[in-house]
Enzyme design. Structure first.
Site, mmCIF file in Angstrom:
data_model
loop_
_atom_site.group_PDB
_atom_site.id
_atom_site.type_symbol
_atom_site.label_atom_id
_atom_site.label_comp_id
_atom_site.label_asym_id
_atom_site.label_seq_id
_atom_site.Cartn_x
_atom_site.Cartn_y
_atom_site.Cartn_z
ATOM 1 N N CYS A 190 0.062 -7.129 0.878
ATOM 2 C CA CYS A 190 -0.271 -6.315 -0.022
ATOM 3 C C CYS A 190 1.240 -5.677 -0.438
ATOM 4 C CB CYS A 190 -0.986 -4.927 0.530
ATOM 5 S SG CYS A 190 -0.963 -3.832 -0.715
ATOM 6 N N THR A 192 1.573 -3.140 -3.118
ATOM 7 C CA THR A 192 1.406 -1.898 -3.636
ATOM 8 C C THR A 192 2.418 -0.988 -3.558
ATOM 9 O OG1 THR A 192 -1.047 -2.209 -3.713
ATOM 10 C CG2 THR A 192 -0.203 -0.069 -4.179
#
Length: 262
Positions: A190, A192
């Site tokens: 990830c 993000t």
């Protein structure tokens, strides 16, 4: 703007303390139990508490076939063709351990409608486990899609995410999800947090979200940050009914994609 100044802990920041137990060995521990209850249909879903991630190399048919022997779920990745999905759900006895995954693009929604029609045409049982996957579970558009799906297919048991606080639990439970994925920025793949600075340490976030889940009569799913079996123990201890594992299921014969040898 509100600044949260209290301490937030990740899995690496905590350890568990033991209590008196009648279990003789770690090998005797059974993680099978009720994962969630759909408030609309008052149905309980019982399974093992570990689930394979919907990464394109782990959310595979072969993985689902293997994990069902251990009463575990697999979140199928969303890149399978309509024909492949129909064959999987029509021909395989283990399809009940698979979550059909879709995003919020119209192509994904149209493919699911076509999938339902094909299942009806072949007089097959329509699967009830649906997984809505988007990195931003706070989108109003996302909530509206889940609401329409629940109205159109009321028998579905919906897992949706991702969110990282109590408000997110409330939003997705009101939309119709009974399994809510908690975790933003903690997964090995990830980006993000790096891209947008959004996220919260996984352990404390699960503890906070569990309180909101109880209030809204839903269950939480820990998504991200699992690097070892001990992290699974911590996620369950923090309140997760299901724990999604990605990298722990990588590198096996049941994965898809190209092999890299080192």
């Amino acid at each position: 703007m509100e600044i949260l100044q209290d301490i937030k802990l990740g899995f690496d920041d905590v350890q568990l303390t033991p209590k008196e137990s009648k279990i003789g060995s770690r090998k005797d521990v059974d993680l099978f139990g009720m994962i969630c209850r759909d408030p609309q249909n008052n149905r309980g879903l019982y399974r093992h508490r570990i689930v394979a991630s919907n990464l394109d190399v782990t959310g595979t048919f072969a993985m689902s076939k293997q994990l069902q022997k251990r009463r575990m779920f697999t979140l199928l990745h969303k890149y399978y063709s309509l024909k492949d999905l129909v064959d999987h759900y029509c021909l395989c006895q283990y399809s009940g351990h698979s979550f059909y995954t879709l995003g919020i693009k119209q192509d994904d929604l149209d493919k699911f409608d076509s999938f339902i029609k094909e299942m009806i045409k072949y007089n097959r049982v329509i699967p009830e486990l649906i997984h809505f996957d988007t990195p931003n579970g706070y989108l109003v558009k996302f909530h509206d899609i889940i609401k329409r799906f629940k109205e159109k297919y009321p028998y579905l048991i919906i897992m949706a995410g991702n969110i990282c606080d109590e408000k997110g639990i409330e939003l997705l439970s009101n939309a119709g999800a009974c399994l809510i994925k908690c975790g933003i920025g903690n997964g090995n793949l990830c980006r993000t947090s790096i891209k947008s600075s959004i996220g919260r340490p996984q352990f404390s976030m699960l503890v906070d979200c569990k309180k909101a889940a109880i209030a809204n009569n839903v269950s939480i799913v820990s998504d991200g940050g699992i690097k070892s079996p001990s992290d699974i123990c911590k996620a369950i201890g923090a309140g997760a009914s299901l724990v999604i594992c990605g990298s722990l299921f990588c590198g096996y014969d049941q994965n898809e994609g190209e092999w890299i040898y080192k």
